[in-house]
Design a protein around this motif. Sequence first.
Motif, PDB file in Angstrom:
ATOM      1  N   UNK A  54       0.815  -1.211   0.000  1.00 34.54           N
ATOM      2  CA  UNK A  54       0.000   0.000   0.000  1.00 34.54           C
ATOM      3  C   UNK A  54       0.852   1.266   0.000  1.00 34.54           C
ATOM      4  N   UNK A  55       2.065   1.157  -0.537  1.00 39.82           N
ATOM      5  CA  UNK A  55       2.956   2.329  -0.634  1.00 39.82           C
ATOM      6  C   UNK A  55       3.114   3.016   0.724  1.00 39.82           C
ATOM      7  N   UNK A  56       3.310   2.217   1.764  1.00 38.08           N
ATOM      8  CA  UNK A  56       3.265   2.744   3.121  1.00 38.08           C
ATOM      9  C   UNK A  56       4.474   3.583   3.496  1.00 38.08           C
ATOM     10  N   UNK A  57       5.613   3.414   2.798  1.00 40.99           N
ATOM     11  CA  UNK A  57       6.800   4.235   3.040  1.00 40.99           C
ATOM     12  C   UNK A  57       7.735   4.072   1.851  1.00 40.99           C
ATOM     13  N   UNK A  58       8.745   4.915   1.797  1.00 49.43           N
ATOM     14  CA  UNK A  58       9.684   4.910   0.676  1.00 49.43           C
ATOM     15  C   UNK A  58      10.930   4.094   0.977  1.00 49.43           C
ATOM     16  N   UNK A  59      11.391   3.364  -0.032  1.00 52.03           N
ATOM     17  CA  UNK A  59      12.743   2.836  -0.072  1.00 52.03           C
ATOM     18  C   UNK A  59      13.588   3.755  -0.932  1.00 52.03           C
ATOM     19  N   UNK A  60      14.889   3.528  -0.954  1.00 47.32           N
ATOM     20  CA  UNK A  60      15.736   4.089  -2.001  1.00 47.32           C
ATOM     21  C   UNK A  60      15.870   3.012  -3.073  1.00 47.32           C
TER      22      UNK A  60
END
Length: 479
Positions: A299-305
């Motif tokens: 759910x696109x809960x946070x960003x990775x690099x």
Amino acid sequence: MLALAGVAALTVAMVAGANVALTQVSADPFTNPTSQHATELEPDTFAYGGTVVATFQVGRFFNGGASDIGVVRSGDGGATWDAPGFLHLTFNSGAASSPYERVSDPSVAYDAAHGVWLISSIPLLPNTAVPTVYVNRSADDGRTWGPPISIPPPVAHRVDLDKNWTACDNNASSPFRGHCYTEFDNFGEGDRELMSTSTDGGLNWSVPIETAGHDKGLGGQPVVQPGGRVIVPFESLNGTISSFSSDDGGASWNKAVTISHIRFHGVAGNLRTSPLPTAEIAGDGTVYVAWEDCRFREKCSSNDIVFSTSSDGVSWSDVARVPIDAVTSTVDHFIPGLAVDPATSGAGTHLALTYYFYPDATCTGGCQLDVGYISSPDGGAHWGTATQLAGPMTLDQIAQTSQGPMVGDYISTSFSGGLATTVFAVGKPPTTAAFDEAMYAPTSRLAVATAAQAVNVSTSGGAVTGVGTGEAIRALKND
């Protein structure tokens, strides 16, 4: 010439919660009442040989720009740093004859063919318009800096420039060695991407030209392959990371191609950040581009690099995730600064990545902002264990802007002698001024993980179910 005589009282301190000692390399010396003091933010670094130069904003205004551009130099690859200096580009920084109130977006490069360092920036008039891009030169290895040189304005009905970045062709085999390229966009024409070229060490610059595709976007970072091809990854206005290129030394620029669509999780606390790319190049000409992206999180809960690579700037690899932590973690990662060791190539390419992060993406109980570091010994196939460099800091300890609290739209990492060095903004509880946000570097340079240490394998492939937020391209005008 402007000598680097500035704040000399540098400190070494261990930031609470961090794993490494840091050296403070600069501090805001200005006192004009129109901007926020003491604040320093948004650094860029570049290394050539044993010299590393970092440049950054000093004295941040709430609605764009800063009182001046700072610069600090290391002659031993980032092991120690000279006293900081300031370019004095505005009347707020002592340049009484300057028409400019503020200046922003510093970028540093080295032109090996002409033996000069270059810092580009955008000066703001009191009405916040940007009619030109400035370039300052140093002919003595970054110790002193000459007055600003203006890049000619583009041919346009309205000129209001933004988000400059400079790079030079230092390749011995290139027919265009000694060409330097500055990217920026014209906000006055809807963020149209523009490029200007210098062939004489930054003394003169061409009238900026657009790409064959009339592309629009911001945050382009030129890199130059050994044969002279210039590749410019940027964040486009259509919700993608894209790139355009030139094969004739900047005389013309090709239509942009798509690297990847962006999936971006809005960062809590209204922290000012956007998925601008960070780009560098290996010794064999392989281009690496990284940005913040949430496609691997449920759910696109946070960003990775995440990152992608290319050998020609046209065909790009599937997007891979930097495995800083598990995809089920609560961590949010953003504002990456990627370094690629130019002395390495192929399966032995060394990568170093500095970034900011929240341990808890939801900021439950308050946002805690940290700085992290991770490295790869094999071009991103495996990564070592992440290290916390600084933090935690609270958002009221960093400069406040019209687009949220700010440590910078970008940071940077560079290699010198096989070790990585970086300079970044750290906020602390203020004492005498309204803030205590200054430039810091690791006291000891950062090593790349060995093959035995790099046990994490990056994951490539498609996105998990989530929300694609193309609106992340919000106009970052004149900041």
